[in-house]
Design an enzyme around this catalytic site. Structure first.
Site, PDB file in Angstrom:
ATOM      1  N   CYS A 136      -6.271   0.349   2.718  1.00 11.98           N
ATOM      2  CA  CYS A 136      -6.079   1.626   2.026  1.00 11.98           C
ATOM      3  C   CYS A 136      -7.310   1.979   1.201  1.00 11.98           C
ATOM      4  O   CYS A 136      -7.499   1.427   0.102  1.00 11.98           O
ATOM      5  CB  CYS A 136      -4.827   1.550   1.145  1.00 11.98           C
ATOM      6  SG  CYS A 136      -4.472   3.092   0.299  1.00 11.98           S
ATOM      7  N   CYS A 139      -6.538   3.831  -2.056  1.00 18.49           N
ATOM      8  CA  CYS A 139      -6.022   2.925  -3.096  1.00 18.49           C
ATOM      9  C   CYS A 139      -7.135   2.049  -3.668  1.00 18.49           C
ATOM     10  O   CYS A 139      -7.266   1.915  -4.878  1.00 18.49           O
ATOM     11  CB  CYS A 139      -4.973   1.994  -2.512  1.00 18.49           C
ATOM     12  SG  CYS A 139      -3.814   2.777  -1.403  1.00 18.49           S
ATOM     13  N   ASP A 140      -7.924   1.439  -2.792  1.00 20.80           N
ATOM     14  CA  ASP A 140      -8.801   0.349  -3.232  1.00 20.80           C
ATOM     15  C   ASP A 140     -10.290   0.684  -3.213  1.00 20.80           C
ATOM     16  O   ASP A 140     -11.098  -0.096  -3.726  1.00 20.80           O
ATOM     17  CB  ASP A 140      -8.571  -0.884  -2.332  1.00 20.80           C
ATOM     18  CG  ASP A 140      -7.145  -1.403  -2.452  1.00 20.80           C
ATOM     19  OD1 ASP A 140      -6.546  -1.224  -3.526  1.00 20.80           O
ATOM     20  OD2 ASP A 140      -6.626  -1.968  -1.473  1.00 20.80           O
TER      21      ASP A 140
HETATM   22  P1  FAD Z   1       7.316   0.696   1.695  1.00 28.68           P
HETATM   23  O1  FAD Z   1       6.626   0.468   0.409  1.00 28.68           O
HETATM   24  O2  FAD Z   1       6.709   0.178   2.950  1.00 28.68           O
HETATM   25  O3  FAD Z   1       8.780   0.115   1.531  1.00 28.68           O
HETATM   26  C1  FAD Z   1       9.627  -0.030   2.636  1.00 28.68           C
HETATM   27  C2  FAD Z   1      10.667  -1.075   2.281  1.00 28.68           C
HETATM   28  O4  FAD Z   1      11.637  -1.124   3.317  1.00 28.68           O
HETATM   29  C3  FAD Z   1      10.074  -2.493   2.182  1.00 28.68           C
HETATM   30  O5  FAD Z   1      10.440  -3.051   0.935  1.00 28.68           O
HETATM   31  C4  FAD Z   1      10.703  -3.241   3.349  1.00 28.68           C
HETATM   32  O6  FAD Z   1      10.982  -4.598   3.039  1.00 28.68           O
HETATM   33  C5  FAD Z   1      11.987  -2.462   3.566  1.00 28.68           C
HETATM   34  N1  FAD Z   1      12.477  -2.536   4.927  1.00 28.68           N
HETATM   35  C6  FAD Z   1      11.780  -2.273   6.065  1.00 28.68           C
HETATM   36  N2  FAD Z   1      12.578  -2.412   7.132  1.00 28.68           N
HETATM   37  C7  FAD Z   1      13.813  -2.751   6.662  1.00 28.68           C
HETATM   38  C8  FAD Z   1      15.061  -3.025   7.285  1.00 28.68           C
HETATM   39  N3  FAD Z   1      15.193  -2.974   8.614  1.00 28.68           N
HETATM   40  N4  FAD Z   1      16.113  -3.363   6.507  1.00 28.68           N
HETATM   41  C9  FAD Z   1      15.987  -3.428   5.164  1.00 28.68           C
HETATM   42  N5  FAD Z   1      14.825  -3.182   4.514  1.00 28.68           N
HETATM   43  C10 FAD Z   1      13.760  -2.845   5.255  1.00 28.68           C
HETATM   44  N6  FAD Z   1      -0.511   3.503  -2.697  1.00 28.68           N
HETATM   45  C11 FAD Z   1      -0.960   4.100  -3.833  1.00 28.68           C
HETATM   46  O7  FAD Z   1      -0.452   5.171  -4.199  1.00 28.68           O
HETATM   47  N7  FAD Z   1      -1.934   3.527  -4.612  1.00 28.68           N
HETATM   48  C12 FAD Z   1      -2.477   2.334  -4.329  1.00 28.68           C
HETATM   49  O8  FAD Z   1      -3.375   1.847  -5.053  1.00 28.68           O
HETATM   50  C13 FAD Z   1      -2.010   1.655  -3.156  1.00 28.68           C
HETATM   51  N8  FAD Z   1      -2.522   0.455  -2.837  1.00 28.68           N
HETATM   52  C14 FAD Z   1      -2.016  -0.207  -1.758  1.00 28.68           C
HETATM   53  C15 FAD Z   1      -2.496  -1.480  -1.511  1.00 28.68           C
HETATM   54  C16 FAD Z   1      -1.987  -2.204  -0.461  1.00 28.68           C
HETATM   55  C17 FAD Z   1      -2.493  -3.612  -0.239  1.00 28.68           C
HETATM   56  C18 FAD Z   1      -1.004  -1.615   0.398  1.00 28.68           C
HETATM   57  C19 FAD Z   1      -0.450  -2.404   1.562  1.00 28.68           C
HETATM   58  C20 FAD Z   1      -0.555  -0.331   0.178  1.00 28.68           C
HETATM   59  C21 FAD Z   1      -1.050   0.396  -0.897  1.00 28.68           C
HETATM   60  N9  FAD Z   1      -0.603   1.679  -1.195  1.00 28.68           N
HETATM   61  C22 FAD Z   1      -1.024   2.297  -2.340  1.00 28.68           C
HETATM   62  C23 FAD Z   1       0.325   2.402  -0.300  1.00 28.68           C
HETATM   63  C24 FAD Z   1       1.773   2.332  -0.842  1.00 28.68           C
HETATM   64  O9  FAD Z   1       2.121   0.984  -1.067  1.00 28.68           O
HETATM   65  C25 FAD Z   1       2.741   2.967   0.156  1.00 28.68           C
HETATM   66  O10 FAD Z   1       2.349   4.290   0.443  1.00 28.68           O
HETATM   67  C26 FAD Z   1       4.164   2.999  -0.401  1.00 28.68           C
HETATM   68  O11 FAD Z   1       4.590   1.720  -0.770  1.00 28.68           O
HETATM   69  C27 FAD Z   1       5.133   3.578   0.622  1.00 28.68           C
HETATM   70  O12 FAD Z   1       6.422   3.505   0.101  1.00 28.68           O
HETATM   71  P2  FAD Z   1       7.707   3.516   1.052  1.00 28.68           P
HETATM   72  O13 FAD Z   1       8.862   3.374   0.134  1.00 28.68           O
HETATM   73  O14 FAD Z   1       7.650   4.667   1.962  1.00 28.68           O
HETATM   74  O15 FAD Z   1       7.571   2.256   1.989  1.00 28.68           O
END
Ligand code: FAD
Ligand code: NAP
Length: 315
Positions: A136, A139-140
């Site tokens: 990302c 992000c980083d």
């Molecule tokens: P996710 O965070 O992916 O959450 C999905 C959840 O669903 C997970 O907890 C997973 O375990 C769960 N899940 C999946 N499948 C199932 C299933 N079948 N049954 C039950 N549970 C399930 N964004 C920023 O804004 N700033 C940053 O600095 C930043 N840095 C980042 C650094 C890293 C290393 C990474 C990997 C990402 C970063 N991001 C950052 C991006 C950010 O983390 C994501 O955009 C955000 O978390 C997306 O949220 P979400 O809820 O859509 O999905």
């Protein structure tokens, strides 16, 4: 059918937790969030987040997400630490099938299972993920302001992120396994014309190396087997992205709702999918900016829309 949830939330990242906050605080009484791991989502892997509005100072992704579940539970959100295998709809009722094959019924579902950046598969990639290896740039990238970085990949994401990083960093090594790019011709042209980007073609990462402080460099191997050592503190891997849409796949292989050719769920501005009562939020939806703040915003929008849907359905 008794004991039907008002809303089942699948996934407990920023989108799912915010959907949980808004649905419960907004009046839905019987809401459960299904999360297969610890709540918080992929940001909990990040050693630092500095673009979540209002949160200043050094904070890890884990620190940021820590209070979110408690806040939701205060308003009545139930948390089921289970993996969901499949979501189905029969008539007006959704069935959420957990991986232990138990069934939960719900009037509405908000699916927030996120996406997973693909790993390229080189040595050190997993070990240094979040400690110099990133997927990302938004992000980083800022952590490498005034420093050199390497970008891996040859698609639109890799080239666009290389251009973004070139604005922040002194130099970007763009490492690609072929000598032609998959990215749009105009993007390729902009990359080729950018003095701060050095193309390292016909090469793949062999190993990222470093120490307890993080990455010190990446060794890349060309087609003849020659190894080049690129000394950089940051390596950005953009080799494609997988949407976590498996729960939407039905017995016959079709998706429960409309998705685009990359498997991203098609939603409208209310996060409604093509199936009434099914909402999708966060990284898994079309055109997701893939940020915590936007995932949380999606969760709020989906939560508000789910309340209206359930109210209309039941009253
Ligand atoms: P996710 O965070 O992916 O959450 C999905 C959840 O669903 C997970 O907890 C997973 O375990 C769960 N899940 C999946 N499948 C199932 C299933 N079948 N049954 C039950 N549970 C399930 N964004 C920023 O804004 N700033 C940053 O600095 C930043 N840095 C980042 C650094 C890293 C290393 C990474 C990997 C990402 C970063 N991001 C950052 C991006 C950010 O983390 C994501 O955009 C955000 O978390 C997306 O949220 P979400 O809820 O859509 O999905
Ligand atoms: P992508 O198009 O699948 O490109 C992935 C790149 O990573 C390819 O160059 C591929 O090399 C390389 N790669 C794959 N596995 C690798 C490995 N193990 N080691 C080294 N390199 C590896 O992914 P994307 O760039 O994330 O784009 C995904 C989709 O979104 C595409 O359809 C893209 O057009 C679209 N997108 C569009 C925009 C835009 O329109 N502005 C922006 C971003 C993304 P090869 O080329 O050799 O296969």
């Amino acid at each position: 059918m008794s004991n039907i949830l008002d809303c089942a939330i699948v996934g407990g990242g920023p989108a799912g937790l915010t959907a949980g906050l808004y649905t419960t605080r907004g009046g839905l009484e019987n809401v459960t969030m299904f999360e297969k791991g610890m709540p918080g989502g992929q940001i909990t892997q990040s050693s630092e987040i500095e673009n979540y509005p209002g949160v200043t100072g050094e904070i890890t992704g884990m620190d940021l997400m820590m209070p979110w579940p408690e806040q939701c539970q205060k308003f009545g959100l139930k948390h089921d630490m289970s993996e969901v295998k499949q979501i189905r709809k029969d008539g007006d009722i959704f069935t959420v099938i957990k991986s232990d094959d138990s069934l939960i019924h719900a009037h509405s579902v908000i699916v927030c299972t996120g996406s997973s950046p693909r790993r390229a598969g080189f040595a050190g990639e997993d070990e240094f993920f979040g400690k110099g290896v990133s997927t990302c740039a938004t992000c980083d990238g800022f952590f490498y302001k005034g420093k050199e970085v390497a970008v891996i990949g040859g698609g639109d994401t890799a080239l666009e992120e290389a251009l973004y990083l070139a604005k922040i960093c002194t130099k970007v090594y763009l490492v690609h396994r072929r000598d032609t790019f998959r990215a749009a011709p105009n993007t390729v042209k902009r990359v080729e014309e950018n003095d701060k980007i050095e193309l390292v073609l016909n090469s793949v990462p062999d190993e990222v190396y470093g120490d307890a402080m993080g990455v010190n460099g990446v060794k890349v191997k060309d087609k003849e087997g020659n190894i080049r050592d690129i000394e950089v503190p940051g390596v950005f891997v953009f080799v494609g992205n997988d949407v976590n849409n498996q729960t939407l796949i039905q017995e016959d292989g079709s998706f429960l709702c409309d998705v685009n050719d990359q498997g991203q769920v098609i939603v409208d501005l209310s996060m409604k999918t093509s199936v009434p009562g099914l909402f999708a939020a966060g990284d898994m939806r079309i055109e997701a900016p893939k940020q915590v703040v936007s995932a949380a915003g999606d969760g709020a929008v989906a939560g508000i829309a789910a309340i209206s849907y359930v109210d209309e359905l039941l009253n």
